[in-house]
Enzyme design. Structure first.
Site, PDB file in Angstrom:
ATOM      1  N   HIS A  13      17.511  13.104 -17.570  1.00  0.00           N
ATOM      2  CA  HIS A  13      15.813  13.118 -17.717  1.00  0.00           C
ATOM      3  C   HIS A  13      15.785  13.211 -19.379  1.00  0.00           C
ATOM      4  O   HIS A  13      14.965  12.400 -20.193  1.00  0.00           O
ATOM      5  CB  HIS A  13      15.572  13.822 -17.577  1.00  0.00           C
ATOM      6  CG  HIS A  13      14.752  13.150 -16.010  1.00  0.00           C
ATOM      7  ND1 HIS A  13      15.213  13.473 -14.329  1.00  0.00           N
ATOM      8  CD2 HIS A  13      13.278  13.423 -15.434  1.00  0.00           C
ATOM      9  CE1 HIS A  13      14.068  12.858 -13.939  1.00  0.00           C
ATOM     10  NE2 HIS A  13      13.485  12.932 -14.153  1.00  0.00           N
ATOM     11  N   ASP A  64       1.290  -1.252   0.414  1.00  0.00           N
ATOM     12  CA  ASP A  64      -0.195   0.399   0.055  1.00  0.00           C
ATOM     13  C   ASP A  64       0.552   1.347  -0.399  1.00  0.00           C
ATOM     14  O   ASP A  64       1.550   1.476   1.191  1.00  0.00           O
ATOM     15  CB  ASP A  64      -0.760   0.191   1.265  1.00  0.00           C
ATOM     16  CG  ASP A  64      -1.545   1.661   0.830  1.00  0.00           C
ATOM     17  OD1 ASP A  64      -1.211   2.125   0.703  1.00  0.00           O
ATOM     18  OD2 ASP A  64      -2.720   1.076   1.619  1.00  0.00           O
TER      19      ASP A  64
HETATM   20  C1  MEV Z   1      12.013  14.309  -9.769  1.00  0.00           C
HETATM   21  O1  MEV Z   1      10.745  12.795  -9.470  1.00  0.00           O
HETATM   22  C2  MEV Z   1      12.152  13.757  -8.449  1.00  0.00           C
HETATM   23  C3  MEV Z   1      13.650  15.014  -8.077  1.00  0.00           C
HETATM   24  O2  MEV Z   1      13.107  16.325  -8.297  1.00  0.00           O
HETATM   25  C4  MEV Z   1      13.801  14.655  -6.713  1.00  0.00           C
HETATM   26  C5  MEV Z   1      14.677  16.006  -6.167  1.00  0.00           C
HETATM   27  O3  MEV Z   1      14.503  16.822  -6.636  1.00  0.00           O
HETATM   28  O4  MEV Z   1      15.520  16.094  -5.242  1.00  0.00           O
HETATM   29  C6  MEV Z   1      15.000  15.211  -8.792  1.00  0.00           C
END
Ligand code: MEV
Length: 398
Positions: free
Chosen positions: A377, A279
């Site tokens: 990304h 969960d």
């Molecule tokens: C993105 O999914 C998560 C981050 O924003 C975490 C962070 O900023 O520490 C990269």
């Protein structure tokens, strides 16, 4: 497998999907049916899905990746992670390698106590009600335990009762808290059942009205802790380490950043939880409430620099996961993925998940203070764009 890096982990990401299944299947002694299920994905039939929730008309697939050989307390785990977001699994793998230089992750749990409460309002005499509850503590515990003889038979069950006086803007009410050792179960059903079972007796003892009867997701009796030492050079040097400390202090002192910092932690934690049908909403609620428990909202992780200039990181948060009962054992794929993570019960699972949360957080911080998060990304987004192009092409030729 392909070449090994300095920490002894092979180039797993360079394998084909087929080769990855071969590795998992051989290593974890999977049957030919289990291996076939890994190759095709899914695993949940429509009729099984229909029993899990209401108004079912279809199911949805998620990619499941693996962090191989993730070392926690000297034992290696192949950790399955189900999520659609790129870079998360790669970040955990990278931090795993860095943690391995100084012995991997250490982790522990504080117990398996979940907490439920019964809200009591309209009490004619608050002090008398409190004394009356405390005088009948043993009786209340045995009423609660009568609800779950199976849990009691394995040493679990309701163990203690406490009372909080809650002052709202308009009235005073009681929260009767009862603490339940849930052992290897997540325990929501057990605790909720007990809350409902003791409510009539509490009404009789207090002369008040019983309102909400439910477990609390702020599971302070079920904390998981993980820590590791991260080599300064492998992280990118002294400046990067200092940048990570600055980023941690920023998150711990500024809620706008803290929310996103903790979101990154939950990227890792939820992904394991989803793969294993835990969960994850309960974990989210526990994490964010714990981040503000007895203090202003802050980071769930902590960082410092040791005498050698290496970074020391730790995490502590509620980790209400279960390995008996629950959806994990009802879902053929999560049951199979549980086999590969190779943990012995809920506490060890909680420890591995906490360590993944820490690794994920450090992976994000390292990227944020160094090259930035977009680079990793974007590479993966380009891959997604490629997939979309192929899909579009297929649609046009169909
Ligand atoms: C993105 O999914 C998560 C981050 O924003 C975490 C962070 O900023 O520490 C990269």
């Amino acid at each position: 497998m392909a070449e090994k890096n300095s920490s002894g982990i092979s180039g797993f990401h360079k394998l084909s999907v087929t080769e990855r299944v071969d590795y998992i299947s051989e290593k974890h002694g999977m049957t030919s049916e289990e291996t076939a299920m890994l190759r095709t994905g899914g695993g949940l039939s429509m009729s099984q899905a229909d029993k899990m929730t209401e108004n079912v008309f279809t199911t949805i697939n998620l990619p499941v990746g693996v962090v191989p050989k993730f070392s926690v307390n000297g034992k290696e785990h192949d950790v399955p992670m189900a999520l659609e977001e790129p870079s998360v699994i790669a970040a955990v793998c990278k931090i795993r390698n860095i943690a391995n230089i100084h012995g991997g992750f250490k982790a522990s749990t504080t117990g398996s106590i979940m907490e439920g409460h019964v809200q009591i309002t309209d009490i004619p005499d608050l002090n008398k009600a409190i004394s009356s509850i405390l005088d009948h503590k043993d009786e209340l515990l045995s009423i609660a335990n009568s609800k779950d003889p199976k849990l009691v038979s394995v040493g679990g069950g309701a163990k203690n009762i406490g009372i909080d006086v809650i002052k709202t803007p308009t009235q005073e009410m009681l929260a009767v808290r009862f603490l339940v050792d849930c052992k290897d179960a997540m325990g929501a059903n057990a605790v909720n059942g007990m809350a409902e079972t003791i409510a009539p007796k509490l009404k009789e003892l207090t002369g008040g009205k019983c309102g909400v009867r439910i477990l609390s997701n702020l599971a302070t009796g079920r904390l998981a802790r993980a820590s590791a030492t991260f080599d300064k050079d492998a992280l990118g040097g002294k400046e990067v380490v200092k940048g990570i400390i600055n980023a941690y202090e920023f998150a711990d002192s500024y809620i706008q950043r803290g929310a996103t910092h903790n979101k990154g932690i939950m990227n890792g934690i939820d992904a394991v939880a989803i793969a294993l049908m835990q969960d994850w909403r309960a974990l989210e609620a526990g994490a964010h409430s714990y981040a503000a428990f007895g203090r202003r909202y802050g980071s769930l992780t902590k960082y410092s620099i040791d005498m050698d200039g290496n970074l020391v990181g730790s995490i502590e948060m509620p980790m209400a996961v279960g390995t008996v009962g629950g959806s994990m054992n009802a879902h053929p794929m999560s049951k199979l993925l549980y086999k590969m993570i190779d943990v012995n019960g809920a506490s060890e699972l909680a420890e591995v998940i906490a360590a993944v949360g820490l690794a994920q957080n450090l992976g994000a911080l390292r990227a944020l203070v160094d090259e930035g998060i977009s680079k990793g990304h974007m590479i993966l987004h380009e891959r997604k764009a490629e997939i979309n192009n192929v899909l579009r092409k297929n649609e046009n030729t169909a």
